[in-house]
Design an enzyme around this catalytic site. Sequence first.
Site, PDB file in Angstrom:
ATOM      1  N   LYS A  34      -5.145  15.128  -4.060  1.00  0.00           N
ATOM      2  CA  LYS A  34      -3.722  14.751  -4.044  1.00  0.00           C
ATOM      3  C   LYS A  34      -3.533  13.385  -4.726  1.00  0.00           C
ATOM      4  CE  LYS A  34      -4.748  13.084   0.567  1.00  0.00           C
ATOM      5  NZ  LYS A  34      -4.832  13.433   1.989  1.00  0.00           N
ATOM      6  N   TYR A 244       2.515 -18.629 -11.155  1.00  0.00           N
ATOM      7  CA  TYR A 244       3.668 -18.774 -10.268  1.00  0.00           C
ATOM      8  C   TYR A 244       3.318 -19.579  -9.030  1.00  0.00           C
ATOM      9  CZ  TYR A 244       6.370 -15.243 -12.847  1.00  0.00           C
ATOM     10  OH  TYR A 244       7.062 -14.552 -13.798  1.00  0.00           O
ATOM     11  N   MET A 292       2.879  -9.856 -12.618  1.00  0.00           N
ATOM     12  CA  MET A 292       3.128  -8.433 -12.870  1.00  0.00           C
ATOM     13  C   MET A 292       2.210  -7.859 -13.943  1.00  0.00           C
ATOM     14  SD  MET A 292       6.641  -6.514 -14.039  1.00  0.00           S
ATOM     15  CE  MET A 292       7.607  -7.175 -12.691  1.00  0.00           C
TER      16      MET A 292
HETATM   17  C1  LIG Z   1      -6.146  13.249   2.407  1.00  0.00           C
HETATM   18  C2  LIG Z   1      -6.697  14.277   3.305  1.00  0.00           C
HETATM   19  C3  LIG Z   1      -8.083  14.527   3.336  1.00  0.00           C
HETATM   20  C4  LIG Z   1      -9.097  13.625   2.651  1.00  0.00           C
HETATM   21  O1  LIG Z   1      -9.243  12.455   3.421  1.00  0.00           O
HETATM   22  P1  LIG Z   1     -10.221  11.255   3.007  1.00  0.00           P
HETATM   23  O2  LIG Z   1     -10.118  10.307   4.145  1.00  0.00           O
HETATM   24  O3  LIG Z   1      -9.686  10.689   1.740  1.00  0.00           O
HETATM   25  O4  LIG Z   1     -11.572  11.832   2.841  1.00  0.00           O
HETATM   26  C5  LIG Z   1      -8.525  15.603   4.085  1.00  0.00           C
HETATM   27  N1  LIG Z   1      -7.653  16.368   4.803  1.00  0.00           N
HETATM   28  C6  LIG Z   1      -6.323  16.130   4.821  1.00  0.00           C
HETATM   29  C7  LIG Z   1      -5.435  16.987   5.640  1.00  0.00           C
HETATM   30  C8  LIG Z   1      -5.802  15.067   4.091  1.00  0.00           C
HETATM   31  O5  LIG Z   1      -4.488  14.816   4.122  1.00  0.00           O
END
Ligand SMILES: *Cc1c(COP(=O)(O)O)cnc(C)c1O
Length: 345
Positions: A34, A244, A292
């Site tokens: 993701k 800054y 930035m």
């Molecule tokens: C993001 C996620 C993972 C992976 O988790 P990590 O801590 O990055 O290994 C696994 N299962 C679900 C449901 C997630 O949302």
Amino acid sequence: MSVVRLVLDGGALVANWRTLDRMSGAARTGAAVKANGYGLGVRDVVRRLAQAGCADFFVAHWTEAEEIADLVDPGCISVLNGVGPGDVERARALGAKPVLNSPEQAARWRAAGGGRCDVMIDTGMNRLGISAHDFDADMLRGLDIDIAMSHLVSSEEADNPVNARQLAAYRAVLPAISCRRASLANSGGVALGADYHFDLTRPGLALYGGVPNEAFAEIIAPVAHPEAALLQVRIVRAGDTIGYNGIFTAPRDMTVGIAAIGYADGYWRGFSNSGCFEHQGRALPVAGRVSMDLTALDLTAAPELREGDWVRARYALPEAAAQSGFSQYELLTGLGQRFERVWRD
Ligand SMILES: *Cc1c(COP(=O)(O)O)cnc(C)c1O
């Protein structure tokens, strides 16, 4: 010409997946991809992991599933956000699996024809998922369920008793679910031992070089290396400040390089006066506030550097998280769109 690039080590990515697969024992090992493969570039990640033998991919959004659906069998993609009222048609058209997160989603999917799906059982996160407290087998009646999963709250804390409580709650509902496979462990969960592995593990962070706890410290390799070109090299006089709000004062006349990277690239302000770059192994500490688009570096150790020379951020994730105050997850997923992503094998 790009002045900021993300060097990505494909060999390390695949080696990390193989390490996690070995740690997962008899279970298969999937991959959470993701958020654009945790910021690295999802298509390049998926292509490499699929080639290594990974056959289960987890995304959050339907757009993320669509982005990789030509690279793998869509039926091996799980969409963690599930199926909302506006998602049913695209879900059916794509053939990826919704992770059903509520009795409402289960009913919606059944009404739509109920193709293959996954389910999330909530055992304590109280985020998405059908609560184990009021689980009833009738909620999933007639559905073609591949993975029945749950998600750990504190898997990186091996001694936290919540892990065992969640394991017990998950085990208690599993027999009532007719599914092909069970899955509980994210990265941290992989190190909790065989009881947590079931049929499939779902690491994300550790694939990309994240180190959830000591068990991973020596065996997970870094994957993402931010680099930037110097736009200018200058002498800052003793007593003058840099950047800054003048939070760095030169203790003596010093050589300073201005690197073309800043918080808009995900090199966060938390690295102000605390982060470090390097050139041929020599440390180039961040001097003053990260802005930035620019970060000033103390070039005392490499005074010969000039405009156009490249420097690399020291980005080992546990250390970088401690320096910046950001989590390892944020340090990956925040890596910005201006980076030219350059894969080395
Ligand atoms: C993001 C996620 C993972 C992976 O988790 P990590 O801590 O990055 O290994 C696994 N299962 C679900 C449901 C997630 O949302």
